[in-house]
Design an enzyme around this catalytic site. Structure first.
Site, PDB file in Angstrom:
ATOM      1  N   PRO A 169       0.840  -1.195   0.000  1.00  0.00           N
ATOM      2  CA  PRO A 169       0.000   0.000   0.000  1.00  0.00           C
ATOM      3  C   PRO A 169       0.878   1.249   0.000  1.00  0.00           C
ATOM      4  O   PRO A 169       1.756   1.393   0.850  1.00  0.00           O
ATOM      5  CB  PRO A 169      -0.797  -0.119   1.303  1.00  0.00           C
ATOM      6  CG  PRO A 169      -0.713  -1.545   1.692  1.00  0.00           C
ATOM      7  CD  PRO A 169       0.591  -2.034   1.171  1.00  0.00           C
ATOM      8  N   GLU A 170       0.663   2.102  -0.972  1.00  0.00           N
ATOM      9  CA  GLU A 170       1.379   3.371  -1.058  1.00  0.00           C
ATOM     10  C   GLU A 170       0.322   4.473  -0.903  1.00  0.00           C
ATOM     11  O   GLU A 170      -0.806   4.184  -0.537  1.00  0.00           O
ATOM     12  CB  GLU A 170       2.124   3.458  -2.399  1.00  0.00           C
ATOM     13  CG  GLU A 170       3.024   2.244  -2.627  1.00  0.00           C
ATOM     14  CD  GLU A 170       3.731   2.220  -3.974  1.00  0.00           C
ATOM     15  OE1 GLU A 170       4.059   3.301  -4.495  1.00  0.00           O
ATOM     16  OE2 GLU A 170       3.953   1.118  -4.502  1.00  0.00           O
ATOM     17  N   LYS A 189       2.460   7.253   4.382  1.00  0.00           N
ATOM     18  CA  LYS A 189       1.698   6.004   4.390  1.00  0.00           C
ATOM     19  C   LYS A 189       1.085   5.722   5.756  1.00  0.00           C
ATOM     20  O   LYS A 189       0.641   4.607   6.029  1.00  0.00           O
ATOM     21  CB  LYS A 189       2.609   4.837   3.974  1.00  0.00           C
ATOM     22  CG  LYS A 189       3.189   5.006   2.564  1.00  0.00           C
ATOM     23  CD  LYS A 189       4.248   3.966   2.259  1.00  0.00           C
ATOM     24  CE  LYS A 189       5.056   4.363   1.035  1.00  0.00           C
ATOM     25  NZ  LYS A 189       6.266   3.522   0.869  1.00  0.00           N
ATOM     26  N   HIS A 198      -9.560 -14.292  12.903  1.00  0.00           N
ATOM     27  CA  HIS A 198      -9.162 -14.962  11.672  1.00  0.00           C
ATOM     28  C   HIS A 198      -7.696 -15.389  11.796  1.00  0.00           C
ATOM     29  O   HIS A 198      -6.947 -14.857  12.598  1.00  0.00           O
ATOM     30  CB  HIS A 198      -9.362 -13.904  10.580  1.00  0.00           C
ATOM     31  CG  HIS A 198      -8.913 -14.240   9.223  1.00  0.00           C
ATOM     32  ND1 HIS A 198      -7.584 -14.243   8.867  1.00  0.00           N
ATOM     33  CD2 HIS A 198      -9.616 -14.528   8.102  1.00  0.00           C
ATOM     34  CE1 HIS A 198      -7.507 -14.540   7.572  1.00  0.00           C
ATOM     35  NE2 HIS A 198      -8.717 -14.702   7.093  1.00  0.00           N
ATOM     36  N   ARG A 253       1.867 -11.096   6.716  1.00  0.00           N
ATOM     37  CA  ARG A 253       3.315 -10.997   6.912  1.00  0.00           C
ATOM     38  C   ARG A 253       3.727 -10.247   8.169  1.00  0.00           C
ATOM     39  O   ARG A 253       4.908 -10.060   8.407  1.00  0.00           O
ATOM     40  CB  ARG A 253       3.978 -10.396   5.676  1.00  0.00           C
ATOM     41  CG  ARG A 253       4.377 -11.492   4.695  1.00  0.00           C
ATOM     42  CD  ARG A 253       5.018 -10.938   3.450  1.00  0.00           C
ATOM     43  NE  ARG A 253       4.115 -11.079   2.334  1.00  0.00           N
ATOM     44  CZ  ARG A 253       4.392 -10.709   1.097  1.00  0.00           C
ATOM     45  NH1 ARG A 253       5.545 -10.144   0.830  1.00  0.00           N
ATOM     46  NH2 ARG A 253       3.527 -10.885   0.143  1.00  0.00           N
ATOM     47  N   ARG A 313      23.369  14.201  -4.199  1.00  0.00           N
ATOM     48  CA  ARG A 313      23.267  12.779  -3.812  1.00  0.00           C
ATOM     49  C   ARG A 313      23.733  11.890  -4.946  1.00  0.00           C
ATOM     50  O   ARG A 313      23.425  12.129  -6.110  1.00  0.00           O
ATOM     51  CB  ARG A 313      21.802  12.463  -3.462  1.00  0.00           C
ATOM     52  CG  ARG A 313      21.215  13.376  -2.380  1.00  0.00           C
ATOM     53  CD  ARG A 313      21.815  13.126  -1.031  1.00  0.00           C
ATOM     54  NE  ARG A 313      21.502  11.801  -0.552  1.00  0.00           N
ATOM     55  CZ  ARG A 313      20.453  11.509   0.233  1.00  0.00           C
ATOM     56  NH1 ARG A 313      19.614  12.457   0.611  1.00  0.00           N
ATOM     57  NH2 ARG A 313      20.249  10.268   0.639  1.00  0.00           N
TER      58      ARG A 313
END
Length: 267
Positions: free
Chosen positions: A2-3, A57, A89, A110, A151
């Site tokens: 999810p972003e 997020k 669940h 996860r 950078r």
DNA sequence: CAATGATCCTGTCCGC
DNA sequence: TGCGGACAGGATCATT
């Protein structure tokens, strides 16, 4: 995965579900999923939701009891509204209890996701340093150019760094670099002002498109009512073999992430 | 400070 | 058919 568009879509659903509900408590079924601020007041629940926002997020739920719930879905986290939940669940790691026995289940195979319950005044302590929102005016070509010019890390890694810009993840960075015509391994210092304009423009463009379609449903991501997003149907390079012009794509590892790009369209 | 790599975790997929 | 290994990656921590 999810972003920003997926997190915003979940938040929008959450606001609908929590309208007029009373939050009655939180439970956890997996060690480490629920984090409780040691300075939390005793009488947090019952509480009403007074404001719900997203930062990068992170989902931030402000309760009227001077407390906050932060939700981070990480890879596989899902919030599922359940009017009459029974036993947890198999992959349910936590639960936000609502009035009238209903609940929000936090399903996360996860186990990387987190729910944090904290005292409102401690919010800054529980949020990491985050760069500007990519859809805000603060995220523009000038800001990007300044952030990247000294950078040497690959542009892909830099755009995934939440301290530079908050809310992008692997899928949208692959896609926006393709649209911008920039190879993911180009060092930040080699990004010109013109490239910065392209990146800023395409970042906003792709996020708006994905938001309008409820996000990208690859593997686990679902909206709160379990519907899929639809943006996966519009991906041009992520997990693809050919770009829209038919060129064979390459997939290299950058910062441990697979990075799909077109060696011809991207320079 | 910047860059890189390991770590956490489990369902899924691939080759043998 | 079954098994071992690779893979997926956001954030954090350790190392150089």
């Amino acid at each position: 995965m999810p972003e920003l568009p997926e997190v915003q879509t979940v938040l929008n659903g959450l606001i609908e579900v929590l309208q007029d509900k009373t939050l009655c408590g939180v439970e956890s079924y997996y060690p480490g999923t629920l984090i409780i601020d040691p300075e939390l007041e005793d009488d947090v629940f019952p509480a009403k939701l007074v404001q719900a926002e997203r930062r990068g997020k992170y989902i931030i739920l402000h309760l009227d009891s001077a407390s906050i719930i932060i939700v981070h879905l990480r890879m596989t986290g899902k919030l599922v509204y359940e009017p009459k939940p029974d036993e947890p669940h198999r992959h349910e790691r936590a639960r936000i209890l609502l009035s009238a026995q209903d609940a929000l289940r936090f399903i996360d195979p996860r186990t990387f996701g987190k729910i944090t319950l904290l005292r409102s005044s401690n919010l800054s302590r529980y949020l990491p340093e985050l760069g500007p929102e990519p859809l805000s005016d603060a995220f523009d070509a000038a800001y990007l150019y300044r952030s990247l010019r000294h950078r040497k890390a690959p542009i892909k890694n830099l755009l995934l760094d939440q301290r530079i810009v908050a809310g992008l993840g692997n899928i949208y960075v692959c896609e926006l670099l393709f649209r911008s015509g920039i190879k993911p391994d180009r060092p930040g210092a080699k990004i010109t002002r013109k490239d910065s304009r392209l990146i800023a423009r395409h970042t906003k463009e792709i996020l708006r498109e994905a938001l309008a379609l409820g996000g990208t449903s690859i593997s686990d991501y679902r909206q709160i009512d379990d519907k899929r997003g639809e943006f996966q149907n519009f991906l041009r390079v992520y997990q693809k073999h050919k770009c829209p012009l038919g060129h064979t794509l390459h997939n290299i590892k950058l910062g441990g992430r697979s990075s799909f790009f077109c060696p011809i369209c991207q320079k």
